[in-house]
Scaffold this motif. Structure first.
Motif, PDB file in Angstrom:
ATOM      1  N   ALA A 127      27.235  63.397  29.730  1.00 50.43           N
ATOM      2  CA  ALA A 127      26.801  63.584  28.354  1.00 50.43           C
ATOM      3  C   ALA A 127      25.725  62.562  27.984  1.00 50.43           C
ATOM      4  CB  ALA A 127      28.000  63.472  27.405  1.00 50.43           C
ATOM      5  N   ALA A 128      25.872  61.340  28.472  1.00 49.96           N
ATOM      6  CA  ALA A 128      24.855  60.313  28.207  1.00 49.96           C
ATOM      7  C   ALA A 128      23.513  60.697  28.819  1.00 49.96           C
ATOM      8  CB  ALA A 128      25.318  58.968  28.755  1.00 49.96           C
ATOM      9  N   ASP A 129      23.538  61.341  29.983  1.00 49.22           N
ATOM     10  CA  ASP A 129      22.294  61.817  30.588  1.00 49.22           C
ATOM     11  C   ASP A 129      21.658  62.912  29.736  1.00 49.22           C
ATOM     12  OD1 ASP A 129      22.360  60.158  32.860  1.00 49.22           O
ATOM     13  OD2 ASP A 129      23.739  61.524  33.877  1.00 49.22           O
ATOM     14  N   MET A 130      22.489  63.747  29.113  1.00 45.95           N
ATOM     15  CA  MET A 130      21.953  64.794  28.243  1.00 45.95           C
ATOM     16  C   MET A 130      21.219  64.179  27.061  1.00 45.95           C
ATOM     17  SD  MET A 130      22.771  67.467  29.941  1.00 45.95           S
ATOM     18  CE  MET A 130      22.822  66.481  31.464  1.00 45.95           C
ATOM     19  N   ASP A 131      21.713  63.050  26.571  1.00 49.12           N
ATOM     20  CA  ASP A 131      21.014  62.351  25.490  1.00 49.12           C
ATOM     21  C   ASP A 131      19.608  61.960  25.925  1.00 49.12           C
ATOM     22  OD1 ASP A 131      23.389  62.545  24.115  1.00 49.12           O
ATOM     23  OD2 ASP A 131      23.838  60.398  24.132  1.00 49.12           O
ATOM     24  N   VAL A 132      19.487  61.483  27.163  1.00 53.02           N
ATOM     25  CA  VAL A 132      18.183  61.062  27.690  1.00 53.02           C
ATOM     26  C   VAL A 132      17.260  62.271  27.853  1.00 53.02           C
ATOM     27  CG1 VAL A 132      16.996  59.980  29.641  1.00 53.02           C
ATOM     28  CG2 VAL A 132      19.193  59.073  28.852  1.00 53.02           C
ATOM     29  N   ILE A 133      17.785  63.348  28.408  1.00 50.11           N
ATOM     30  CA  ILE A 133      16.990  64.570  28.596  1.00 50.11           C
ATOM     31  C   ILE A 133      16.513  65.105  27.247  1.00 50.11           C
ATOM     32  CG2 ILE A 133      17.098  66.976  29.383  1.00 50.11           C
ATOM     33  CD1 ILE A 133      19.184  65.977  31.484  1.00 50.11           C
ATOM     34  N   ALA A 134      17.370  64.955  26.232  1.00 54.66           N
ATOM     35  CA  ALA A 134      17.034  65.446  24.895  1.00 54.66           C
ATOM     36  C   ALA A 134      15.868  64.694  24.257  1.00 54.66           C
ATOM     37  CB  ALA A 134      18.263  65.367  23.988  1.00 54.66           C
ATOM     38  N   ASP A 135      15.471  63.579  24.833  1.00 53.93           N
ATOM     39  CA  ASP A 135      14.252  62.907  24.363  1.00 53.93           C
ATOM     40  C   ASP A 135      13.027  63.790  24.579  1.00 53.93           C
ATOM     41  OD1 ASP A 135      15.687  60.623  23.729  1.00 53.93           O
ATOM     42  OD2 ASP A 135      15.183  59.569  25.589  1.00 53.93           O
ATOM     43  N   MET A 136      13.126  64.701  25.563  1.00 53.99           N
ATOM     44  CA  MET A 136      11.976  65.493  25.973  1.00 53.99           C
ATOM     45  C   MET A 136      12.093  66.983  25.640  1.00 53.99           C
ATOM     46  SD  MET A 136       9.977  63.325  27.211  1.00 53.99           S
ATOM     47  CE  MET A 136      10.241  61.552  27.259  1.00 53.99           C
ATOM     48  N   THR A 137      13.302  67.449  25.338  1.00 50.95           N
ATOM     49  CA  THR A 137      13.484  68.874  25.065  1.00 50.95           C
ATOM     50  C   THR A 137      14.706  69.087  24.184  1.00 50.95           C
ATOM     51  OG1 THR A 137      13.772  71.066  26.073  1.00 50.95           O
ATOM     52  CG2 THR A 137      14.876  69.227  27.156  1.00 50.95           C
ATOM     53  N   SER A 138      14.687  70.161  23.440  1.00 50.25           N
ATOM     54  CA  SER A 138      15.839  70.504  22.590  1.00 50.25           C
ATOM     55  C   SER A 138      16.810  71.431  23.297  1.00 50.25           C
ATOM     56  CB  SER A 138      15.355  71.163  21.294  1.00 50.25           C
ATOM     57  OG  SER A 138      14.640  72.367  21.578  1.00 50.25           O
ATOM     58  N   TYR A 139      16.449  71.880  24.506  1.00 52.96           N
ATOM     59  CA  TYR A 139      17.277  72.856  25.223  1.00 52.96           C
ATOM     60  C   TYR A 139      18.351  72.140  26.045  1.00 52.96           C
ATOM     61  CZ  TYR A 139      13.362  75.752  23.823  1.00 52.96           C
ATOM     62  OH  TYR A 139      12.392  76.388  23.085  1.00 52.96           O
ATOM     63  N   VAL A 140      19.280  71.522  25.316  1.00 49.26           N
ATOM     64  CA  VAL A 140      20.312  70.683  25.925  1.00 49.26           C
ATOM     65  C   VAL A 140      21.645  70.921  25.225  1.00 49.26           C
ATOM     66  CG1 VAL A 140      21.017  68.322  26.482  1.00 49.26           C
ATOM     67  CG2 VAL A 140      18.581  68.890  26.387  1.00 49.26           C
ATOM     68  N   PHE A 141      22.691  71.110  26.018  1.00 46.31           N
ATOM     69  CA  PHE A 141      24.053  71.185  25.504  1.00 46.31           C
ATOM     70  C   PHE A 141      24.827  69.927  25.909  1.00 46.31           C
ATOM     71  CE2 PHE A 141      23.368  75.886  25.587  1.00 46.31           C
ATOM     72  CZ  PHE A 141      23.678  76.142  24.255  1.00 46.31           C
ATOM     73  N   CYS A 142      25.887  69.648  25.177  1.00 44.93           N
ATOM     74  CA  CYS A 142      26.880  68.631  25.546  1.00 44.93           C
ATOM     75  C   CYS A 142      26.327  67.207  25.572  1.00 44.93           C
ATOM     76  CB  CYS A 142      27.539  68.968  26.881  1.00 44.93           C
ATOM     77  SG  CYS A 142      28.316  70.592  26.910  1.00 44.93           S
ATOM     78  N   LYS A 143      25.504  66.897  24.589  1.00 42.74           N
ATOM     79  CA  LYS A 143      25.135  65.500  24.391  1.00 42.74           C
ATOM     80  C   LYS A 143      26.375  64.732  23.923  1.00 42.74           C
ATOM     81  CE  LYS A 143      21.995  66.692  21.449  1.00 42.74           C
ATOM     82  NZ  LYS A 143      20.943  66.612  20.406  1.00 42.74           N
ATOM     83  N   THR A 144      26.259  63.426  23.863  1.00 37.61           N
ATOM     84  CA  THR A 144      27.383  62.636  23.354  1.00 37.61           C
ATOM     85  C   THR A 144      27.607  62.952  21.877  1.00 37.61           C
ATOM     86  OG1 THR A 144      25.979  60.774  22.700  1.00 37.61           O
ATOM     87  CG2 THR A 144      26.860  60.755  24.960  1.00 37.61           C
ATOM     88  N   GLU A 145      28.810  62.708  21.416  1.00 37.70           N
ATOM     89  CA  GLU A 145      29.108  62.938  20.009  1.00 37.70           C
ATOM     90  C   GLU A 145      28.261  62.031  19.121  1.00 37.70           C
ATOM     91  OE1 GLU A 145      33.321  63.564  18.971  1.00 37.70           O
ATOM     92  OE2 GLU A 145      33.726  63.364  21.125  1.00 37.70           O
ATOM     93  N   ALA A 146      27.970  60.834  19.588  1.00 36.66           N
ATOM     94  CA  ALA A 146      27.139  59.910  18.818  1.00 36.66           C
ATOM     95  C   ALA A 146      25.729  60.453  18.617  1.00 36.66           C
ATOM     96  CB  ALA A 146      27.078  58.556  19.520  1.00 36.66           C
ATOM     97  N   ALA A 147      25.275  61.280  19.547  1.00 34.83           N
ATOM     98  CA  ALA A 147      23.934  61.868  19.461  1.00 34.83           C
ATOM     99  C   ALA A 147      23.967  63.251  18.824  1.00 34.83           C
ATOM    100  CB  ALA A 147      23.313  61.943  20.854  1.00 34.83           C
ATOM    101  N   GLY A 148      25.125  63.632  18.288  1.00 35.78           N
ATOM    102  CA  GLY A 148      25.241  64.922  17.616  1.00 35.78           C
ATOM    103  C   GLY A 148      25.707  66.059  18.503  1.00 35.78           C
TER     104      GLY A 148
END
Length: 359
Positions: free
Chosen positions: A122-143
């Motif tokens: 999930a923490a990696d998804m937060d990093v990927i989300a810096d570059m794209t909105s097409y991301v599931f399962c970010k950390t709860e802290a990141a929404g």
């Protein structure tokens, strides 16, 4: 790789090479009939680049079947980041690689959305989300919805109950011995849930530290190389795929196979071998669908916890339908599950085609 592409029944493969590390990135989209493709991102080293592509293709098909099996509006996709060496990048090098991957996803314009898988979190998804909105399962802290493993385990528990109800006439797990192979995120939580249900739990894992912790908790443990031949009512594979194969099936001493691992069967023919042995198999792409229900349900569909719990319980209902159809038609449960899922995909594709024809 040409042969792989020619023989595949999926829709598209997009590829990108990270020039700095030499890592290959494949995004395999098997189907968009039910909606845009989505699936996990696997980061690992492969002996050959073609092996990475084959893995992505195989896993993306499983995602198509998984979404269709639980009626979720997405198609099957999978991404593989094929590392040039077995060393998993950490720190700034990992962050840079994930940013490169995020830009790659974004360039596809929503064709595929990513989620965690092997060696991504999930923490990696937060990093990927810096570059794209097409991301599931970010950390709860990141929404985001956070870790999918606990709800995947809940879905597996419902699947085990349904499997036992079919095989033994009762879903009372206090009367069953269940061997959990793999005590990671999903397997570890499943062990806790089974213990709460008063099942006789046997566990194994390749990590000696995990086995020691389980042993200290009073859980019976067995060595990994003897797990598949250990007598039990239910074998729950929750680690790597392909453990149910032509070599292992003759030695199995269980009545049911129901676990959280992906691609538990080495080949489709293994489902028939299990059927011939009278072993009830809960198709993996159905029983482990709790993760997609968690991520997509909470983040995209905005389900309440109550709705999500009902959807997770529905995994057991879906498996009951599969067992009944397999029994009625004299086919393996894997074949029955695939027929149900493929019929849903084809029905939606035909509906979409008819709608386009009227426009």
């Amino acid at each position: 790789m040409e042969t792989l592409l020619e023989e595949w029944d999926g829709e598209s493969v997009s590829l990108h090479r990270d020039r700095e590390t030499g890592a290959w990135m494949f995004i395999c989209v098997h189907s968009t009939a039910l909606g845009p493709a989505a699936g996990g991102t696997r980061m690992k080293h492969y002996e050959r680049v073609a092996d990475a592509l084959a893995d992505g293709m195989r896993l993306s098909e499983a995602m198509s079947l998984k979404f269709a099996s639980v009626g979720f509006p997405h198609g099957g996709g999978k991404a593989v980041i094929a590392l040039p060496s077995p060393a998993i990048p950490e720190g700034e090098s990992r962050r840079r690689l994930l940013h490169e991957y995020g830009r790659f996803i974004d360039s596809l314009g929503g064709l595929y959305s990513c989620a965690p898988d092997m060696n991504t979190s999930a923490a990696d998804m937060d990093v990927i989300a810096d570059m794209t909105s097409y991301v599931f399962c970010k950390t709860e802290a990141a929404g985001g919805s956070g870790d999918t493993a606990p709800d995947t385990a809940v879905g597996v528990l419902h699947g085990i109950r349904a499997s036992c109800r079919h095989a033994f006439g009762s879903d009372d797990l206090s009367r069953r011995s269940i061997l959990v192979q793999g005590a990671g995120g999903v397997g570890g939580r499943l062990i806790e849930l089974l213990t709460e249900a008063d099942a006789t739990v046997i566990a194994t894992d390749i990590d000696p530290a995990r086995l020691a912790i389980l042993r200290d908790k009073g859980i019976q443990v067995v060595e990994p190389d003897t797990a598949l031949t250990t007598p039990c009512d239910v074998l729950a594979p929750c680690a790597t795929g392909g453990v149910i194969n032509a070599d292992s099936i003759p030695t199995l001493q269980c009545r049911v196979i129901a676990g959280g691992a992906n691609n538990q069967l080495a080949t489709p023919a293994d489902a028939d071998r299990l059927h011939e042995r009278g072993i009830d198999y809960a198709p993996d792409f159905v029983i482990n669908a709790g993760g997609i229900l968690h991520g997509g349900g909470l983040e995209e569909q905005h389900w309440t916890r109550q709705v999500l719990d009902a959807k997770l319980q529905g995994i057991g209902d879906a498996l009951s339908d599969i067992f009944q159809r397999a029994e009625r038609e004299g086919i393996s449960t894997d074949t029955a599950a695939r027929r149900i899922a493929v019929a849903r995909i084809k029905s939606k594709a035909a509906e979409t085609q008819a709608l386009r024809a009227r426009i």
